[in-house]
Design a protein around this motif. Structure first.
Motif, PDB file in Angstrom:
ATOM      1  N   LYS A 123     -95.148  18.650 -32.685  1.00  0.00           N
ATOM      2  CA  LYS A 123     -94.629  18.038 -33.904  1.00  0.00           C
ATOM      3  C   LYS A 123     -93.665  18.976 -34.607  1.00  0.00           C
ATOM      4  O   LYS A 123     -92.632  18.563 -35.138  1.00  0.00           O
ATOM      5  N   PHE A 124     -94.039  20.247 -34.648  1.00  0.00           N
ATOM      6  CA  PHE A 124     -93.213  21.233 -35.341  1.00  0.00           C
ATOM      7  C   PHE A 124     -91.930  21.561 -34.577  1.00  0.00           C
ATOM      8  O   PHE A 124     -90.850  21.617 -35.143  1.00  0.00           O
ATOM      9  N   PHE A 125     -92.066  21.816 -33.278  1.00  0.00           N
ATOM     10  CA  PHE A 125     -90.958  22.408 -32.532  1.00  0.00           C
ATOM     11  C   PHE A 125     -90.502  21.616 -31.318  1.00  0.00           C
ATOM     12  O   PHE A 125     -89.604  22.059 -30.598  1.00  0.00           O
ATOM     13  N   GLY A 126     -91.119  20.466 -31.040  1.00  0.00           N
ATOM     14  CA  GLY A 126     -90.753  19.741 -29.837  1.00  0.00           C
ATOM     15  C   GLY A 126     -91.161  20.549 -28.608  1.00  0.00           C
ATOM     16  O   GLY A 126     -92.226  21.153 -28.575  1.00  0.00           O
ATOM     17  N   ASN A 127     -90.307  20.589 -27.616  1.00  0.00           N
ATOM     18  CA  ASN A 127     -90.597  21.327 -26.386  1.00  0.00           C
ATOM     19  C   ASN A 127     -89.927  22.692 -26.350  1.00  0.00           C
ATOM     20  O   ASN A 127     -89.816  23.305 -25.282  1.00  0.00           O
ATOM     21  N   SER A 128     -89.468  23.166 -27.480  1.00  0.00           N
ATOM     22  CA  SER A 128     -88.773  24.449 -27.528  1.00  0.00           C
ATOM     23  C   SER A 128     -89.708  25.583 -27.103  1.00  0.00           C
ATOM     24  O   SER A 128     -90.847  25.674 -27.555  1.00  0.00           O
ATOM     25  N   GLU A 129     -89.208  26.443 -26.254  1.00  0.00           N
ATOM     26  CA  GLU A 129     -89.996  27.565 -25.744  1.00  0.00           C
ATOM     27  C   GLU A 129     -89.904  28.756 -26.695  1.00  0.00           C
ATOM     28  O   GLU A 129     -88.834  29.057 -27.228  1.00  0.00           O
ATOM     29  N   VAL A 130     -91.052  29.419 -26.899  1.00  0.00           N
ATOM     30  CA  VAL A 130     -91.065  30.629 -27.719  1.00  0.00           C
ATOM     31  C   VAL A 130     -90.253  31.709 -27.019  1.00  0.00           C
ATOM     32  O   VAL A 130     -90.496  32.029 -25.854  1.00  0.00           O
TER      33      VAL A 130
END
Length: 407
Positions: A77-84
């Motif tokens: 919800k916060f970041f979608g599928n974005s990788e750290v």
């Protein structure tokens, strides 16, 4: 503009530009971003702690899987599928998020259990609140353009040390991961802060939201040794004159530079907090601000959109749709693009809340104003009781019913 701010009682020399600080005073901080395989190891360890929390929270292995999916869905919800891409390291602590304890801190697992408790109530105790903002004073040496406590600034205090300790214990009884001491300028009550740190439960992190006022090396050392985790230092422009004009004080930029340096020297986690106004929201300004943040060596930068409250009440200061899109794009690029792994992590509240709803309003946090009033957050002044003399549960029930005006 008002002229009711108190005079500064200590002489602080003027500094005209950052170069003077860099050449003569500034020292390399003990904070750095962890990337690559080291970052992967830290994230693997965090998953191990999450698994531990799940096993300790639920007996049924099916719930371990469901609980993990719930936590992962929150991140989506916060970041979608974005990788750290990066993790902040301050001395021996690793931080993946500003509003969560360090991954390798015992408080981290308690924080995870508190999130699990929102999914399915745990029998074991967990923290009711992730974060509480506690305004400990109305006094301030500044007259900031965006001050959300403008109407109460420098008026008679309602909190004394006993009442603040009572409030601290009341919040800790409910369970709270992080308490942010605000004001006014909280460092005006330096000895009170030391007393609060002394009396605080070790399971609770305390932070300070400050202008950097009188944040000397000696004070930073005492705060760290007393248990303070970190500081939010407000910096509203990368140019000294612009920041000072916004704060209505010719020394304000210098306080930020010195406060940042002294906090880093003593191992405090440092966040620069920026109110992103319409006139500031340009690619050049945002990039220059982040360049300065990286040069100073801070771990986090916090973006806050201006709100029509306090001194901004009844003014059209909200960002337009295209401006929000620009700021969100900048946030995503600097946090999740490989080219920006050496920059501080950005925390952007409105970005999260547009995707997951209000994070306060007795959902995960609340704001205790300098009169003891219980509010949804520092920017939503809708009092639902007083923590000093009203029934806390009834106040929180009213707070929930009132909801969030924006998200």
């Amino acid at each position: 503009m008002r002229s009711n701010a108190p005079n500064c009682t200590s002489y602080i020399p003027e500094v005209n530009n950052l170069d003077v600080l860099e050449l003569e005073e500034f020292v390399l901080p003990e904070s750095v971003n962890v990337t690559g395989w080291k970052k992967s190891l830290v994230l693997l360890y965090s998953k191990f702690l999450v698994l531990q929390a799940l096993i300790e929270s639920y007996r049924n292995p099916v719930m371990w899987f469901k609980g993990f999916r719930y936590l992962y869905s929150l991140r989506e919800k916060f970041f979608g599928n974005s990788e750290v891409k990066k993790i902040c390291k301050v001395r021996d602590k690793y931080y993946s998020s500003l509003y969560a304890p360090a991954i390798n801190d015992l408080k981290f697992k308690t924080f995870i259990k508190s999130e699990l408790n929102r999914y399915k109530e745990l029998k074991a105790s967990s923290n009711r609140f992730n974060h509480v903002f506690l305004a400990i004073t109305k006094k301030c040496p500044l007259q900031c353009e965006h001050c959300y406590e403008w109407d109460r600034l420098n008026k008679n205090e309602k909190f004394n040390e006993d009442k603040l300790n009572f409030t601290l214990k009341k919040l800790e009884k409910e369970g709270v991961s992080q308490i942010y001491l605000t004001g006014g300028e909280p460092l005006i009550k330096f000895n009170t802060i030391l007393n609060l740190l002394k009396n605080a439960d070790p399971k609770t992190e305390l932070w300070i939201n400050t202008s950097g006022y009188q944040l000397t090396n000696e004070r930073a050392r005492k705060l760290k040794s007393s248990g303070l985790t970190g500081v939010f230092i407000s910096l509203d422009h990368y140019l000294e004159e612009e920041h000072n004009n916004f704060r209505k004080n010719s020394r304000s930029f210098y306080w930020v530079m010195q406060g940042t340096q002294n906090s880093l020297r003593n191992g405090l986690v440092v966040t620069l907090s920026l109110c992103v106004r319409k006139e500031f929201l340009k690619d050049k300004n945002l990039a220059n601000y982040m360049d300065l943040a990286r040069k100073l060596g801070v771990s986090f930068v916090q973006f806050i959109e201006p709100k029509a409250v306090g001194h901004y009440k009844n003014t059209d200061i909200s960002l337009k749709k295209e401006q929000v899109e620009k700021l969100e794009s900048f946030f995503e690029t600097y946090n999740f693009d490989e080219a920006y792994t050496t920059f501080p992590l950005i925390c952007y509240h409105e970005y999260y809340q547009r995707r997951s709803g209000c994070l306060n309003t007795n959902n995960r946090g609340l704001y205790i104003d300098p009169d003891g009033g219980i509010n949804p957050c520092p920017f939503c002044h809708k009092v639902s009781g007083n923590i000093l003399n009203d029934d806390f549960e009834e106040s929180l029930k009213t707070l929930r019913q009132n909801g969030c005006q924006q998200f």
